[in-house]
Design an enzyme around this catalytic site. Structure first.
Site, PDB file in Angstrom:
ATOM      1  N   GLU A 110      80.524  45.727  42.632  1.00  0.00           N
ATOM      2  CA  GLU A 110      80.997  44.355  42.442  1.00  0.00           C
ATOM      3  C   GLU A 110      82.085  44.041  43.453  1.00  0.00           C
ATOM      4  OE1 GLU A 110      80.831  41.538  41.191  1.00  0.00           O
ATOM      5  OE2 GLU A 110      80.275  41.478  39.084  1.00  0.00           O
ATOM      6  N   ASP A 111      82.285  42.747  43.724  1.00  0.00           N
ATOM      7  CA  ASP A 111      83.396  42.358  44.586  1.00  0.00           C
ATOM      8  C   ASP A 111      84.722  42.369  43.833  1.00  0.00           C
ATOM      9  OD1 ASP A 111      82.738  40.135  43.025  1.00  0.00           O
ATOM     10  OD2 ASP A 111      82.557  38.745  44.699  1.00  0.00           O
ATOM     11  N   ASP A 114      87.582  40.104  37.240  1.00  0.00           N
ATOM     12  CA  ASP A 114      88.694  39.209  36.929  1.00  0.00           C
ATOM     13  C   ASP A 114      88.840  39.143  35.401  1.00  0.00           C
ATOM     14  OD1 ASP A 114      90.627  37.247  37.393  1.00  0.00           O
ATOM     15  OD2 ASP A 114      89.193  35.620  37.532  1.00  0.00           O
ATOM     16  N   PHE A 164      94.278  34.043  43.954  1.00  0.00           N
ATOM     17  CA  PHE A 164      92.872  33.898  44.327  1.00  0.00           C
ATOM     18  C   PHE A 164      92.727  34.423  45.749  1.00  0.00           C
ATOM     19  CE2 PHE A 164      89.107  31.713  45.845  1.00  0.00           C
ATOM     20  CZ  PHE A 164      88.245  31.868  44.770  1.00  0.00           C
ATOM     21  N   ARG A 177      83.959  34.536  53.679  1.00  0.00           N
ATOM     22  CA  ARG A 177      83.397  35.851  53.372  1.00  0.00           C
ATOM     23  C   ARG A 177      83.451  36.778  54.584  1.00  0.00           C
ATOM     24  NH1 ARG A 177      80.562  35.426  48.430  1.00  0.00           N
ATOM     25  NH2 ARG A 177      79.464  33.473  48.066  1.00  0.00           N
TER      26      ARG A 177
HETATM   27  P1  5GP Z   1      85.005  37.312  35.930  1.00  0.00           P
HETATM   28  O1  5GP Z   1      83.729  37.022  35.177  1.00  0.00           O
HETATM   29  O2  5GP Z   1      85.409  38.761  35.928  1.00  0.00           O
HETATM   30  O3  5GP Z   1      86.118  36.406  35.481  1.00  0.00           O
HETATM   31  O4  5GP Z   1      84.796  36.825  37.398  1.00  0.00           O
HETATM   32  C1  5GP Z   1      84.034  37.447  38.314  1.00  0.00           C
HETATM   33  C2  5GP Z   1      83.687  36.506  39.452  1.00  0.00           C
HETATM   34  O5  5GP Z   1      84.639  35.434  39.631  1.00  0.00           O
HETATM   35  C3  5GP Z   1      83.711  37.290  40.737  1.00  0.00           C
HETATM   36  O6  5GP Z   1      82.484  37.940  40.966  1.00  0.00           O
HETATM   37  C4  5GP Z   1      84.047  36.200  41.746  1.00  0.00           C
HETATM   38  O7  5GP Z   1      82.860  35.536  42.124  1.00  0.00           O
HETATM   39  C5  5GP Z   1      84.925  35.219  40.994  1.00  0.00           C
HETATM   40  N1  5GP Z   1      86.372  35.464  41.265  1.00  0.00           N
HETATM   41  C6  5GP Z   1      87.308  35.840  40.385  1.00  0.00           C
HETATM   42  N2  5GP Z   1      88.508  35.985  40.980  1.00  0.00           N
HETATM   43  C7  5GP Z   1      88.325  35.686  42.278  1.00  0.00           C
HETATM   44  C8  5GP Z   1      89.202  35.668  43.432  1.00  0.00           C
HETATM   45  O8  5GP Z   1      90.406  35.959  43.402  1.00  0.00           O
HETATM   46  N3  5GP Z   1      88.619  35.321  44.610  1.00  0.00           N
HETATM   47  C9  5GP Z   1      87.304  35.003  44.725  1.00  0.00           C
HETATM   48  N4  5GP Z   1      86.851  34.670  45.937  1.00  0.00           N
HETATM   49  N5  5GP Z   1      86.455  35.022  43.673  1.00  0.00           N
HETATM   50  C10 5GP Z   1      86.965  35.359  42.471  1.00  0.00           C
END
Ligand code: 5GP
Length: 198
Positions: A110-111, A114, A164, A177
């Site tokens: 995963e990237d 959050d 972010f 990206r």
């Molecule tokens: P979660 O479901 O864990 O809240 O969010 C996961 C997704 O939210 C990540 O795969 C990403 O696409 C987006 N996301 C959450 N925080 C960030 C951030 O700081 N930067 C970016 N570019 N995307 C984020």
């Protein structure tokens, strides 16, 4: 019209390309060591299957697999989150895996984790397919925002504050990206986007 360079839109660099490369090398060694020493559970001894979650994980996965000294295969899944209506983070599969993961050892790449909602739903999808084992490797962990407990075995970097970030696969409105580092956008970029979307 003159096109501005991407780097001019960054307020601060949080993680440099050199720091990323060094961390990826260490993660690759850890993963190889673990799967040589008991993490692999596939009864047929097939290679590890690394699954990248599109699109943010692409640069990280590309570097990481070359740091893992093991036989492995890789595949991709693309999901989209429902942000409105249904439960938070519920995901819809846009592109599914090419092959079955039944009784395979799967490493999800995963990237960023959050709130944890997206990963939680991805893990449910995977577990329903009865893999031999599932582990997760994320480039970035933002634990301060966590809403759901999710198991993450390998973390590239932990970001202790709620910022972010963009770069090295992470986007803002599909851009940034391709930055070689991870950084924070200038505030006016968000403000401009908000005005444009009114
Ligand atoms: P979660 O479901 O864990 O809240 O969010 C996961 C997704 O939210 C990540 O795969 C990403 O696409 C987006 N996301 C959450 N925080 C960030 C951030 O700081 N930067 C970016 N570019 N995307 C984020």
């Amino acid at each position: 019209m003159a096109v501005k360079g991407l780097k001019e839109e960054i307020e601060r660099v949080l993680i440099t390309p050199e720091e990323i490369a060094a961390r990826v090398r260490v993660l690759g060694q850890e993963i190889a060591r673990d799967y040589r020493n008991g993490a692999a559970k596939d009864p047929y001894g097939r290679p590890l299957l690394v699954v990248g979650i599109l699109k943010g994980a692409i640069p990280f996965l590309a570097d990481l697999i070359r740091a893992v000294d093991l036989p492995l295969e890789y595949d991709f899944m693309s999901v989209s989150s429902y942000r409105n209506g249904t439960s938070p983070g519920e995901v819809r599969i846009i592109k599914d895996l090419d092959r079955s993961i039944s009784q395979r050892d799967v490493l999800i790449v995963e990237d960023i984790v959050d709130t944890g909602n997206t990963l939680d739903h991805i893990l449910r999808l995977f577990r329903a397919r009865a893999p031999a084992s599932v582990r997760v490797c994320t480039l970035i962990d933002k634990p301060v925002r966590r809403e759901v407990e999710v198991p993450v075995h390998y973390v590239g970097f932990t970001i202790p504050e709620n910022v972010f970030v963009v770069g090295y696969g992470l986007d803002y409105a599909e851009l940034y990206r391709n930055l070689p580092f991870i950084g924070v956008l200038k505030r006016e970029i968000y403000e401009e986007a908000r005005v444009a979307n009114r």
